[in-house]
Motif scaffolding. Sequence first.
Motif, PDB file in Angstrom:
ATOM      1  N   ILE A  25       0.861  -1.185   0.000  1.00 47.73           N
ATOM      2  CA  ILE A  25       0.000   0.000   0.000  1.00 47.73           C
ATOM      3  C   ILE A  25       0.897   1.236   0.000  1.00 47.73           C
ATOM      4  CG2 ILE A  25      -1.811   1.277   1.201  1.00 47.73           C
ATOM      5  CD1 ILE A  25      -2.775  -1.429   0.253  1.00 47.73           C
ATOM      6  N   THR A  46      -1.102   6.675  -1.382  1.00 43.46           N
ATOM      7  CA  THR A  46      -2.540   6.775  -1.159  1.00 43.46           C
ATOM      8  C   THR A  46      -3.001   8.227  -1.152  1.00 43.46           C
ATOM      9  OG1 THR A  46      -2.502   4.740   0.144  1.00 43.46           O
ATOM     10  CG2 THR A  46      -4.425   6.161   0.401  1.00 43.46           C
ATOM     11  N   THR A  85      -6.336  10.459  -0.168  1.00 44.18           N
ATOM     12  CA  THR A  85      -7.532  10.298   0.662  1.00 44.18           C
ATOM     13  C   THR A  85      -8.375  11.563   0.663  1.00 44.18           C
ATOM     14  OG1 THR A  85      -6.357   8.758   2.119  1.00 44.18           O
ATOM     15  CG2 THR A  85      -8.378   9.739   2.980  1.00 44.18           C
ATOM     16  N   TRP A 132     -13.796  -2.805  -0.234  1.00 46.54           N
ATOM     17  CA  TRP A 132     -12.728  -2.343  -1.118  1.00 46.54           C
ATOM     18  C   TRP A 132     -13.061  -2.689  -2.565  1.00 46.54           C
ATOM     19  CZ3 TRP A 132     -10.983  -6.720  -3.491  1.00 46.54           C
ATOM     20  CH2 TRP A 132     -11.007  -7.914  -2.761  1.00 46.54           C
ATOM     21  N   ASP A 181      -9.972   6.059   0.382  1.00 48.67           N
ATOM     22  CA  ASP A 181      -8.538   5.954   0.121  1.00 48.67           C
ATOM     23  C   ASP A 181      -8.346   5.396  -1.285  1.00 48.67           C
ATOM     24  OD1 ASP A 181      -7.524   6.613   2.860  1.00 48.67           O
ATOM     25  OD2 ASP A 181      -8.648   4.804   3.380  1.00 48.67           O
ATOM     26  N   GLY A 188      -5.406   4.440  -4.264  1.00 45.41           N
ATOM     27  CA  GLY A 188      -3.983   4.255  -4.504  1.00 45.41           C
ATOM     28  C   GLY A 188      -3.727   3.295  -5.642  1.00 45.41           C
TER      29      GLY A 188
END
Length: 209
Positions: A27, A30, A32, A80, A180, A182
């Motif tokens: 991860i 990112t 946000t 997700w 979030d 990414g």
Amino acid sequence: MAFNLEAPPGTDIWRKPPSTNIWNAPISHTNTGPLKKFLSARVTFWADWTERYDQAGLLLVPRRASAPPPTSTGPAPDKWIKTGLEYYQSRPQLSTVGCDRFADWSVVPLVLTAGEADPGAGTGLTIEIAREGDEHGKSLWVYRLVLGSGGEVAERIPLREICWVLADEDDETAGEWLLDVGPLVARPEKVAAAPLKVEFKSFEVQWAS
């Protein structure tokens, strides 16, 4: 913004009943913001795909503001979305996985349009996920973008509509919803000898002011 990311063997994001819940992909980078202000995200990328389930693209995680941001070593979030390319049945496939309770997966072969440059020759594959609405309501749409020589969008190929993500975005009884966003990289095959190396030519996220 161009950058390279690597995913070691044995990394994935996947949830399947009765008990599979894998969340250990890298991860990073990112971006946000409030879910209700999300407009779109776009990424262009490519890699040397060799192992089954090699994957790259976009990862989106909707969560309450009270919940921790996602990390590769933290707990798996409840919801997700990942979308982009996955190497399956020995060929690159356009892939989208949405997870609300458990995950579901849509996959279709990557087929180039007439006159389109080979993404592996330097142009890369471009994926976009965007907020849209019609007379029936609002949703997120996933597209593969065919870009012209000047970087303009020559064609927007629809891949999937996802409706559940925006269903509760205005419900703040348990805190504001955040999103979030990414880049995604993962190499699920544990027997692979080396990490998957992905070149991201661009990654951008648009939010309403």
